[in-house]
Design a protein around this motif. Structure first.
Motif, PDB file in Angstrom:
ATOM      1  N   GLN A  35      19.417  35.628   3.817  1.00 33.27           N
ATOM      2  CA  GLN A  35      18.917  35.027   2.578  1.00 33.27           C
ATOM      3  C   GLN A  35      19.505  33.627   2.386  1.00 33.27           C
ATOM      4  OE1 GLN A  35      19.405  37.577  -0.814  1.00 33.27           O
ATOM      5  NE2 GLN A  35      18.836  35.994  -2.252  1.00 33.27           N
ATOM      6  N   GLU A  36      20.794  33.469   2.638  1.00 33.96           N
ATOM      7  CA  GLU A  36      21.434  32.156   2.523  1.00 33.96           C
ATOM      8  C   GLU A  36      20.865  31.169   3.540  1.00 33.96           C
ATOM      9  OE1 GLU A  36      25.643  32.741   2.839  1.00 33.96           O
ATOM     10  OE2 GLU A  36      25.788  33.684   0.876  1.00 33.96           O
ATOM     11  N   ALA A  37      20.632  31.639   4.760  1.00 36.66           N
ATOM     12  CA  ALA A  37      20.064  30.769   5.794  1.00 36.66           C
ATOM     13  C   ALA A  37      18.648  30.344   5.412  1.00 36.66           C
ATOM     14  CB  ALA A  37      20.066  31.486   7.145  1.00 36.66           C
ATOM     15  N   GLU A  38      17.862  31.267   4.877  1.00 42.51           N
ATOM     16  CA  GLU A  38      16.507  30.926   4.455  1.00 42.51           C
ATOM     17  C   GLU A  38      16.544  29.926   3.295  1.00 42.51           C
ATOM     18  OE1 GLU A  38      12.404  33.011   2.809  1.00 42.51           O
ATOM     19  OE2 GLU A  38      14.078  34.278   3.396  1.00 42.51           O
TER      20      GLU A  38
ATOM     21  N   GLN B   9      25.180  45.821   6.923  1.00 46.82           N
ATOM     22  CA  GLN B   9      23.763  45.578   6.656  1.00 46.82           C
ATOM     23  C   GLN B   9      23.608  44.670   5.429  1.00 46.82           C
ATOM     24  OE1 GLN B   9      21.477  49.102   5.719  1.00 46.82           O
ATOM     25  NE2 GLN B   9      19.626  48.205   6.611  1.00 46.82           N
ATOM     26  N   ALA B  10      24.375  44.899   4.383  1.00 45.20           N
ATOM     27  CA  ALA B  10      24.297  44.063   3.178  1.00 45.20           C
ATOM     28  C   ALA B  10      24.731  42.631   3.482  1.00 45.20           C
ATOM     29  CB  ALA B  10      25.163  44.655   2.075  1.00 45.20           C
ATOM     30  N   GLN B  11      25.798  42.478   4.274  1.00 46.33           N
ATOM     31  CA  GLN B  11      26.255  41.130   4.643  1.00 46.33           C
ATOM     32  C   GLN B  11      25.217  40.417   5.501  1.00 46.33           C
ATOM     33  OE1 GLN B  11      30.095  41.985   6.394  1.00 46.33           O
ATOM     34  NE2 GLN B  11      31.153  41.281   4.548  1.00 46.33           N
TER      35      GLN B  11
ATOM     36  N   ALA C  16      29.681  53.940   5.409  1.00 50.77           N
ATOM     37  CA  ALA C  16      30.043  52.891   4.442  1.00 50.77           C
ATOM     38  C   ALA C  16      30.123  51.526   5.121  1.00 50.77           C
ATOM     39  CB  ALA C  16      31.374  53.239   3.777  1.00 50.77           C
ATOM     40  N   VAL C  17      30.759  51.482   6.280  1.00 53.58           N
ATOM     41  CA  VAL C  17      30.886  50.218   7.011  1.00 53.58           C
ATOM     42  C   VAL C  17      29.510  49.724   7.450  1.00 53.58           C
ATOM     43  CG1 VAL C  17      31.766  49.174   9.142  1.00 53.58           C
ATOM     44  CG2 VAL C  17      33.271  50.571   7.718  1.00 53.58           C
ATOM     45  N   ALA C  18      28.665  50.626   7.926  1.00 58.08           N
ATOM     46  CA  ALA C  18      27.313  50.240   8.346  1.00 58.08           C
ATOM     47  C   ALA C  18      26.547  49.653   7.155  1.00 58.08           C
ATOM     48  CB  ALA C  18      26.571  51.427   8.938  1.00 58.08           C
ATOM     49  N   GLY C  19      26.693  50.243   5.990  1.00 61.86           N
ATOM     50  CA  GLY C  19      26.037  49.725   4.788  1.00 61.86           C
ATOM     51  C   GLY C  19      26.543  48.347   4.411  1.00 61.86           C
TER      52      GLY C  19
END
Length: 165
Positions: free
Chosen positions: A35-38, A27-29, A21-24
């Motif tokens: 995406q925000e940086a792009e 990864q989502a963050q 769960a933490v890995a997911g």
């Protein structure tokens, strides 16, 4: 012993589930951050294109920003400005409306709508919306007095009274 083994197995299972769960989440963050940086990089590129007098290229870049970040207020506002510059008032009006949906109190979004109304030669709606924009930010008065979108109204008494107040 069986109880101890069962408890240990259950603990390992819970730990593995938590790790997964933490890995997911990480990864989502990470994906969201990229995406925000792009989007931010594209926004800067679009703004630079607009400043360099390349509104068509700026429009394409702002649209790419908005594909990544549909609620990017300034991208909608500046997209509207670039569209006005290209003489596309209907599209500019729609972009400014999208900005207003994001922030109903945005004086800049209201200004963009007023400028689109000016290009559409809708004097009454232009004056009404411009009044609202000026109530939100008096600094926009100087901008309106120099904005080509309002050129046809610079000598209009209603516009002059409003912008020079």
């Amino acid at each position: 012993r069986q109880l101890k083994t069962a408890v240990n197995d259950e603990i390992r299972k819970l730990i593995d589930e938590q790790k997964s769960a933490v890995a997911g989440q990480v990864q989502a963050q990470e994906q969201r951050f990229r995406q925000e940086a792009e989007a931010h990089t594209l926004f800067l590129e679009a703004s630079l294109l607009a400043q360099r007098g390349k509104p068509e290229d700026a429009v394409r870049a702002y649209r790419r920003v908005l594909a990544l970040e549909p609620r990017h207020l300034m991208a909608w506002i500046l997209l509207a400005a670039s569209l006005r510059q290209l003489g596309r008032p209907d599209e500019a009006h729609e972009a400014a409306r999208k900005a207003l949906e994001i922030d109903p109190a945005s004086a800049q979004a209201l200004y963009g709508i007023a400028a689109a109304f000016a290009l559409q030669r809708n004097r009454e709606r232009m004056l009404e919306t411009l009044t609202q924009a000026f109530q939100g930010s008096g600094d926009l008065r100087d901008e309106a007095l120099n904005d080509p979108a309002f050129r046809e109204y610079w000598q209009d008494p209603g516009f002059k009274d409003l912008a020079e107040a």
